[in-house]
Design a protein around this motif. Structure first.
Motif, PDB file in Angstrom:
ATOM      1  N   ASN A  91      24.642 -59.881  28.030  1.00 59.35           N
ATOM      2  CA  ASN A  91      24.617 -58.484  28.424  1.00 59.35           C
ATOM      3  C   ASN A  91      25.027 -58.297  29.879  1.00 59.35           C
ATOM      4  OD1 ASN A  91      24.008 -55.781  27.456  1.00 59.35           O
ATOM      5  ND2 ASN A  91      22.385 -55.793  28.996  1.00 59.35           N
ATOM      6  N   LEU A  92      24.789 -59.306  30.707  1.00 59.98           N
ATOM      7  CA  LEU A  92      25.188 -59.244  32.109  1.00 59.98           C
ATOM      8  C   LEU A  92      26.657 -59.612  32.306  1.00 59.98           C
ATOM      9  CD1 LEU A  92      22.062 -60.824  33.849  1.00 59.98           C
ATOM     10  CD2 LEU A  92      22.825 -58.452  34.017  1.00 59.98           C
ATOM     11  N   GLY A  93      27.299 -60.071  31.242  1.00 57.76           N
ATOM     12  CA  GLY A  93      28.733 -60.344  31.338  1.00 57.76           C
ATOM     13  C   GLY A  93      29.129 -61.801  31.267  1.00 57.76           C
ATOM     14  N   GLU A 134      16.000 -44.440  31.388  1.00 57.10           N
ATOM     15  CA  GLU A 134      16.196 -45.232  32.595  1.00 57.10           C
ATOM     16  C   GLU A 134      15.587 -46.623  32.430  1.00 57.10           C
ATOM     17  OE1 GLU A 134      16.277 -41.872  36.125  1.00 57.10           O
ATOM     18  OE2 GLU A 134      14.350 -42.604  35.410  1.00 57.10           O
ATOM     19  N   VAL A 135      14.356 -46.663  31.892  1.00 57.54           N
ATOM     20  CA  VAL A 135      13.686 -47.949  31.679  1.00 57.54           C
ATOM     21  C   VAL A 135      14.452 -48.801  30.674  1.00 57.54           C
ATOM     22  CG1 VAL A 135      11.584 -49.058  30.801  1.00 57.54           C
ATOM     23  CG2 VAL A 135      11.407 -47.066  32.312  1.00 57.54           C
ATOM     24  N   LEU A 136      14.929 -48.173  29.602  1.00 56.73           N
ATOM     25  CA  LEU A 136      15.666 -48.912  28.577  1.00 56.73           C
ATOM     26  C   LEU A 136      16.952 -49.508  29.128  1.00 56.73           C
ATOM     27  CD1 LEU A 136      15.977 -49.858  25.679  1.00 56.73           C
ATOM     28  CD2 LEU A 136      16.912 -47.600  25.095  1.00 56.73           C
ATOM     29  N   THR A 137      17.672 -48.766  29.965  1.00 58.25           N
ATOM     30  CA  THR A 137      18.902 -49.320  30.540  1.00 58.25           C
ATOM     31  C   THR A 137      18.600 -50.526  31.423  1.00 58.25           C
ATOM     32  OG1 THR A 137      18.843 -47.812  32.444  1.00 58.25           O
ATOM     33  CG2 THR A 137      20.111 -47.103  30.515  1.00 58.25           C
ATOM     34  N   GLU A 173      19.630 -54.545  31.146  1.00 59.86           N
ATOM     35  CA  GLU A 173      20.245 -55.304  32.237  1.00 59.86           C
ATOM     36  C   GLU A 173      19.494 -56.595  32.528  1.00 59.86           C
ATOM     37  OE1 GLU A 173      20.801 -52.944  35.723  1.00 59.86           O
ATOM     38  OE2 GLU A 173      21.909 -51.377  34.661  1.00 59.86           O
ATOM     39  N   GLY A 174      18.389 -56.808  31.821  1.00 62.09           N
ATOM     40  CA  GLY A 174      17.658 -58.060  31.977  1.00 62.09           C
ATOM     41  C   GLY A 174      16.531 -58.031  32.994  1.00 62.09           C
ATOM     42  N   LEU A 175      16.162 -56.848  33.494  1.00 63.15           N
ATOM     43  CA  LEU A 175      15.094 -56.765  34.485  1.00 63.15           C
ATOM     44  C   LEU A 175      13.722 -56.871  33.818  1.00 63.15           C
ATOM     45  CD1 LEU A 175      17.550 -55.592  36.051  1.00 63.15           C
ATOM     46  CD2 LEU A 175      15.950 -54.081  37.228  1.00 63.15           C
TER      47      LEU A 175
END
Length: 216
Positions: free
Chosen positions: A97-99, A160-163, A167-169
């Protein structure tokens, strides 16, 4: 023949040397540099401009996932293959997901690593075969939930939380990013899971990806 220039990033010198010896047996592969941690890796990538970065996940200073995020922020075209002993699907999905362009297990046969380098260099992706089937199952699982979740209404904050989950946070990082408490984040995550009918962060991230949910 154009050689594929490779930067090896791993905090163990013996691992770096072993990978170098394996890869340089191939006439089309050349190791142009090595780095022992994430910060050093970022500097070396900018200096050496490698075709491929082989990036270990577990490292000091910046781990592989943090380093990957920084590298892709600098230049999304940088080609990165993750190296790890982990068969955890969450690691796999998070890096993809981060590329990340590839994901190879350290105990894989050398032929698999060599194939990954060549495939990624040509523009394809490579996921270690033992992990690929699990990733497909996760996508299929989210597909089966999609019809139930299509009418789901997330609040602006939940989006916002879902995005950020996608992103892996982790919860602490999300709390810092949104300037809210970690307890509040946990509540949002719980509500999101219920609304989109998933059981864990990996499924939530895949859902966000499939629904093309972006930052607001």
């Amino acid at each position: 023949m154009k050689k594929i220039n490779i930067l090896i990033v791993d905090d163990h010198a013996l691992v770096r040397q072993g990978l170098k010896q394996i890869l340089e047996l191939e006439k089309d592969l050349e190791i142009i540099g090595q780095a022992g941690d994430g910060e050093d890796a970022i500097q070396k990538v900018q200096q050496l401009k490698p075709d491929i970065v082989l990036l270990d996940i577990n490292m000091p200073k910046l781990n592989g996932i943090q380093t990957l995020r920084r590298l892709k922020d600098i230049d999304k075209t940088i080609k990165v293959i993750m190296l790890t002993f982990h068969e955890d699907q969450e690691y796999l999905y998070e890096t993809i997901n981060l590329g990340a362009n590839g994901y190879v297990l350290k105990d894989a046969e050398s032929e698999g690593l060599i194939q990954a380098v060549r495939d990624v260099f040509k523009g394809s992706s490579y996921i270690h075969p033992s992990l690929a089937s699990g990733l497909v199952r996760e996508f299929n699982k989210v597909d089966s939930l999609k019809s139930e979740a299509d009418n789901t209404k997330l609040t602006r904050r939940e989006y916002e939380v879902l995005t950020l989950i996608a992103e892996g946070l982790n919860n602490k990082e999300i709390a810092n990013s949104l300037f809210i408490s970690e307890k509040t984040v946990k509540n949002h995550v719980s509500n999101i899971f219920k609304k989109i009918n998933v059981n864990d962060r990996t499924q939530a991230a895949i859902y966000a990806y499939k629904q093309n949910i972006k930052k607001i």
